[in-house]
Design a protein around this motif. Structure first.
Motif, PDB file in Angstrom:
ATOM      1  N   PHE A   1      -9.860  14.776  40.235  1.00 32.53           N
ATOM      2  CA  PHE A   1     -10.887  13.773  40.483  1.00 32.53           C
ATOM      3  C   PHE A   1     -10.843  13.369  41.974  1.00 32.53           C
ATOM      4  O   PHE A   1     -11.867  13.404  42.692  1.00 32.53           O
ATOM      5  CB  PHE A   1     -10.554  12.583  39.584  1.00 32.53           C
ATOM      6  N   ALA A   2      -9.660  13.020  42.442  1.00 29.16           N
ATOM      7  CA  ALA A   2      -9.508  12.567  43.829  1.00 29.16           C
ATOM      8  C   ALA A   2      -9.827  13.697  44.812  1.00 29.16           C
ATOM      9  O   ALA A   2     -10.423  13.469  45.873  1.00 29.16           O
ATOM     10  CB  ALA A   2      -8.090  12.048  44.049  1.00 29.16           C
ATOM     11  N   LYS A   3      -9.446  14.908  44.440  1.00 32.77           N
ATOM     12  CA  LYS A   3      -9.664  16.064  45.329  1.00 32.77           C
ATOM     13  C   LYS A   3     -11.159  16.322  45.506  1.00 32.77           C
ATOM     14  O   LYS A   3     -11.600  16.715  46.595  1.00 32.77           O
ATOM     15  CB  LYS A   3      -8.965  17.279  44.715  1.00 32.77           C
ATOM     16  N   ARG A   4     -11.940  16.081  44.443  1.00 27.91           N
ATOM     17  CA  ARG A   4     -13.390  16.254  44.567  1.00 27.91           C
ATOM     18  C   ARG A   4     -13.968  15.286  45.603  1.00 27.91           C
ATOM     19  O   ARG A   4     -14.895  15.602  46.334  1.00 27.91           O
ATOM     20  CB  ARG A   4     -14.077  16.038  43.202  1.00 27.91           C
ATOM     21  N   PHE A   5     -13.403  14.078  45.640  1.00 28.72           N
ATOM     22  CA  PHE A   5     -13.833  13.104  46.658  1.00 28.72           C
ATOM     23  C   PHE A   5     -13.527  13.639  48.051  1.00 28.72           C
ATOM     24  O   PHE A   5     -14.360  13.592  48.955  1.00 28.72           O
ATOM     25  CB  PHE A   5     -13.074  11.779  46.482  1.00 28.72           C
ATOM     26  N   VAL A   6     -12.319  14.132  48.197  1.00 30.79           N
ATOM     27  CA  VAL A   6     -11.881  14.631  49.515  1.00 30.79           C
ATOM     28  C   VAL A   6     -12.800  15.762  49.966  1.00 30.79           C
ATOM     29  O   VAL A   6     -13.259  15.799  51.117  1.00 30.79           O
ATOM     30  CB  VAL A   6     -10.407  15.087  49.432  1.00 30.79           C
ATOM     31  N   ASP A   7     -13.089  16.678  49.045  1.00 31.56           N
ATOM     32  CA  ASP A   7     -13.967  17.811  49.380  1.00 31.56           C
ATOM     33  C   ASP A   7     -15.348  17.306  49.803  1.00 31.56           C
ATOM     34  O   ASP A   7     -15.937  17.810  50.761  1.00 31.56           O
ATOM     35  CB  ASP A   7     -14.103  18.761  48.175  1.00 31.56           C
ATOM     36  N   ALA A   8     -15.851  16.315  49.068  1.00 34.11           N
ATOM     37  CA  ALA A   8     -17.186  15.783  49.371  1.00 34.11           C
ATOM     38  C   ALA A   8     -17.186  15.080  50.735  1.00 34.11           C
ATOM     39  O   ALA A   8     -18.116  15.242  51.537  1.00 34.11           O
ATOM     40  CB  ALA A   8     -17.632  14.821  48.277  1.00 34.11           C
ATOM     41  N   VAL A   9     -16.143  14.316  50.998  1.00 27.17           N
ATOM     42  CA  VAL A   9     -16.052  13.604  52.290  1.00 27.17           C
ATOM     43  C   VAL A   9     -16.097  14.605  53.441  1.00 27.17           C
ATOM     44  O   VAL A   9     -16.806  14.420  54.430  1.00 27.17           O
ATOM     45  CB  VAL A   9     -14.742  12.767  52.358  1.00 27.17           C
TER      46      VAL A   9
END
Lengths: 380, 469
Positions: B383-391
């Motif tokens: 979940f958190a990694k998807r945020f990082v990728d999007a950022v």
């Protein structure tokens, strides 16, 4: 009770003894309560199982707020505090922490400690339904754990070693069961506080020491001279009864109630079923620890546990039920809404809901509620 | 003939003839929700203020949501079998059941629909929430507000008792437990799709293949139970049909989310949120009305982008907001008024491609694998990694991590996400405790101070960086 004193002394020395064992090459394996970790696997690997079951400490709950919001179950926030504090004697000596993922609260602890500490954490899934496929998934998880333990200890977990550990743990379960069942009698020979102390002790003590201690307790309790207890008979149930979370037990006892049976998902070792000695031992572990045990409220549906509570009410001739709810454990909170109706319908009994966030200020209101309830059911 | 809701429905994209045609249905549903003439001035004002109704696409979206509300509320009276699913859930199974069951079947997520209609448009969720709180999901215990809304709506007779419910036991304990509570009260069967989020920290997007197999098996179980309980057979062809039906909508949504990245941000996040969530909550109007509504909106947004028009200043900090509010558009507007381009949401960047070396045995395993790869259902790390990728991909200036306080799988990342995203990307993250589904406790004014301060920090940081360049 003399045995309780012996146990206290043993547990007091336990952290130092574990440090010594660790220095001598033994591995210390911590695990989350809930009864889904077969200790037999840890013992068969030559390691020492230690349950991370300390609770009731508001300062640790407070400390957890640096790492997680407050909407997570109190016990798990307390564990986060303990795990992060650097002051817990057990967390500090772990070679491995095993985290059976039962629900999101257990996952929260596992995630927070994984991210913020160097602890080696092994997670495996505990599905929420009893079906052939879910049992297979659980078996897959504990098989992964077996491999992990073998790698950690450099010891092969043979079937023979596993069977030997199963025999020892079955004996412990059998003794806890026999002692617990003594409370079905009108003459209750052991207090809930003492029984809980024994059960809690079994999560931390050396296994052979604990079995021997339970043998002697069982023998002593059968002696005709043993003093028996009095008071309205209470079934105490809930999600978690941690070591150190004694407020609710103290209050019920002080207000004249007599807890004759406890049912908790976490903190009371499941002792109603034994691991079958025949057949494949891994399959037998999966059957006992997943399929046969009474499921917690986070199983879907939770009917089996509620059926079991009704059975306990009848078997132990209970006068009233006290539901001890830790804050934000949603599965239990939801069931606490509809169980009282069923209890009333099927047994005519009432239920009292007590809630805790391990806050010392709860003692007053909790005491008033318990006193009123016990007085009311005492007049039944 | 003029009726008191003509103006409102006109604002929401209905033609006069259609209002006339839907009159009986509208009035039946209004009676259930207790909406009457006294509510109209307030509601018309709210729609005018909170929605960009100059845009035909927005009006069409409002229309689609309102029609979905009518369909939901009247499903049983209109002789349909009713299946509810929980939010969030893996995309696909609900749509596949609908594709297999056709017109005689209503399939949807009632609580999300009620949020976007009774909440977003009429601001009348409170009676439902209170009924839910009185029906076993009391306040003060961090119990899910979506479940309170569903429970309350059932208690008040606003939505029908379903023939079947299904929920994500793989993700959320609350949804399954609330299903159990409602089963105790109403007796309808619940099918739980089980699973386990037991991947270790750092493992994503891969996972133990047994997880995929297990979840796939559970999705198959759902389809077997659907056949058993309501006689609808879901198979590979209905799943493929569902994918085909939804392809157009998802293609349009993909375009919309990328158009939102323009500088200045062309429309409010309220509109894009309504479009994205329609696909998640509905299997009916999202498919019949959704593609045209989103396509129309995309056309209008493109025009604004080409003209350089926006609703925040050019150069405003671009913010990734976990999700737009479901029932209170004022919260998204407050963020935008603070000078933030709340342009991206968690779903803006699609998940990565499937590992070609994976062997998947059936379409249920494909659904399971796709669901896990999306991150949310995989693990906290995923979940958190998807945020990082999007950022990283969207060149985001800040993240509004509005964590749903009463949703455990989200709340457990309250602090972790901030730490992780900031450490991985260097982008500031505001961890904001919120209730995305209702705003009684987490309203605009309670959130404003934090959001405005965060906006000032982002603006100052951006100004410094610009000067530095």
């Amino acid at each position: 009770m003399e045995a309780i004193d012996q146990l206290s002394v043993h547990l007091e020395k336990r952290p130092d003894n574990l440090i010594k064992a660790k220095k001598e090459g033994q591995k210390i394996v911590g695990y989350l309560p809930g009864g889904f970790l077969p200790e037999e696997l840890v013992l068969a690997a030559g390691a020492v199982p230690v349950c991370l079951l300390r609770g009731g400490d508001s300062s640790m709950v407070q400390l957890s707020s640096q790492y997680i919001c407050r909407w997570i179950d109190t016990f798990y926030r307390c564990q986060i505090g303990l795990g992060m504090s650097g002051k817990d004697p057990y967390y500090n000596i772990l070679d491995l922490m095993v985290s059976p993922i039962t629900d999101n609260h257990a996952r929260a602890l596992s995630d927070v400690l994984s991210y913020n500490t160097d602890l080696d954490i092994f997670s495996f899934g505990v599905p929420h339904m009893k079906e052939p496929a879910t049992r297979d998934y659980y078996l897959h998880g504990i098989t992964g754990l077996k491999n992990k333990l073998e790698a950690l200890t450099d010891n092969r977990i043979t079937d023979d070693k596993l069977r030997e550990a199963i025999r020892l743990c079955n004996r412990e379960r059998e003794l806890l069961r026999k002692i617990s069942l003594l409370r079905k009698s009108e003459q209750v020979p052991i207090s809930c506080a003492d029984f809980v102390a024994l059960n809690h002790g079994s999560y931390l003590a050396d296994k052979t020491f604990m079995v021997n201690l339970l043998e002697s307790v069982y023998d002593d309790l059968q002696a005709p001279t043993v003093e028996t207890l009095k008071g309205p008979r209470i079934l105490l149930t809930g999600s978690t009864l941690a070591i150190g979370d004694s407020l609710v037990l103290d209050i019920i006892e002080e207000t004249g109630g007599m807890i004759v049976i406890e049912e908790f998902a976490e903190g009371i070792r499941p002792y109603w079923e034994d691991v079958k000695s025949e057949g494949d031992p891994m399959e037998a572990l999966a059957d006992c620890y997943f399929m046969d045990r009474i499921c917690p409220a986070w199983f879907r549906p939770g009917t089996e546990r509620l059926d079991f509570l009704i059975k306990l009410v009848n078997d132990f001739n209970v006068d009233g039920v006290i539901w001890y709810q830790l804050m934000f454990r949603e599965s239990y909170k939801t069931e606490s809404y509809y169980f009282p109706d069923r209890l009333k319908r099927e047994t005519g009994l009432r239920m009292l809901l007590l809630e805790s966030d391990y806050n010392p200020s709860e003692a007053g209101p909790m005491s008033t509620c318990a006193e009123t309830f016990i007085q009311t059911i005492g007049e039944r | 003939m003029t009726v008191y809701y003509d103006e409102l429905f006109g604002l929401c994209g209905f033609q006069d003839k259609e209002i006339e045609k839907e009159k009986v249905r509208i009035e039946k549903v209004f009676e259930k929700i207790d909406i009457g003439p006294d509510d109209m001035d307030r509601t018309v004002k709210r729609v005018n203020e909170q929605f960009d109704i100059q845009l035909l696409g927005v009006r069409k979206l409002l229309r689609a949501w309102l029609l979905e509300l009518l369909d939901l509320s009247l499903a049983k009276e209109e002789k349909k079998k009713v299946v509810y699913y929980g939010y969030p859930s893996i995309q696909g199974p609900g749509m596949a059941i609908k594709a297999a069951g056709g017109e005689g079947l209503y399939v949807g997520c009632p609580d999300a629909i009620l949020c976007h209609t009774v909440g977003m448009i009429f601001d009348k969720l409170t009676p439902m929430l209170e009924a839910g709180e009185n029906g076993g999901l009391p306040p003060g215990h961090g119990l899910c507000s979506l479940q309170q809304i569903r429970s309350g709506a059932l208690a008040l007779g606003i939505i029908p008792v379903p023939d079947l419910v299904t929920g994500s036991s793989y993700y959320c304990d609350m949804g399954s437990k609330a299903d159990e509570l409602l089963h105790e009260i109403y007796g309808h069967p619940s099918i739980y799709i089980d699973g386990s989020m037991d991947s270790k920290w750092g493992e994503f997007p891969s996972c133990d293949p047994e997880r995929i197999k297990f979840l796939g098996q559970q999705i198959n179980k759902l389809f077997d139970k659907v056949k058993e309980h309501i006689g609808v057979e879901v198979n590979g062809s209905s799943l493929k049909k569902a994918i085909q039906i939804s392809r157009e909508l998802f293609s349009e949504l993909g375009q919309l989310t990328y158009l939102m990245m323009a500088d200045p941000m062309p429309i409010s996040g309220v509109a894009s949120g309504m479009a994205i969530n329609l696909a998640a909550a509905s299997t009916g109007r999202s498919m019949t009305e959704g593609p045209d509504a989103v396509k129309t909106l995309c056309g209008e947004v493109r025009e604004r982008v080409n003209k350089g028009l926006g609703i925040v200043e050019k150069g405003a900090p671009r913010v990734l907001n976990f999700a737009q509010h479901f029932s209170d558009p004022g919260i998204t507007h407050m963020m935008e008024d603070a000078g933030l381009a709340v342009a991206a949401s968690f779903v803006t960047v699609p998940p990565g491609k499937r590992d070609p070396s994976l062997t998947l045995n059936n379409i249920s395993e494909e659904l399971a694998e796709a669901g896990l790869r999306a991150g949310v259902y995989h693990s906290t790390y995923g979940f958190a990694k998807r945020f990082v990728d999007a950022v990283r991909e969207l060149k985001i200036d800040g993240v509004l991590w509005g964590y749903q306080y009463n949703c455990r799988p989200i709340a457990l990342g309250s602090h972790l996400f901030k730490q992780f995203i900031e450490e991985e990307t260097g982008v500031p993250v505001l961890s904001l405790e919120i209730d995305l589904y209702e705003s009684r406790s987490y309203g605009v004014e309670t959130l404003r101070t934090k959001v405005e301060t965060f906006a000032e920090i982002l603006k100052a940081k951006k100004a410094t960086e610009t000067q530095g360049n």
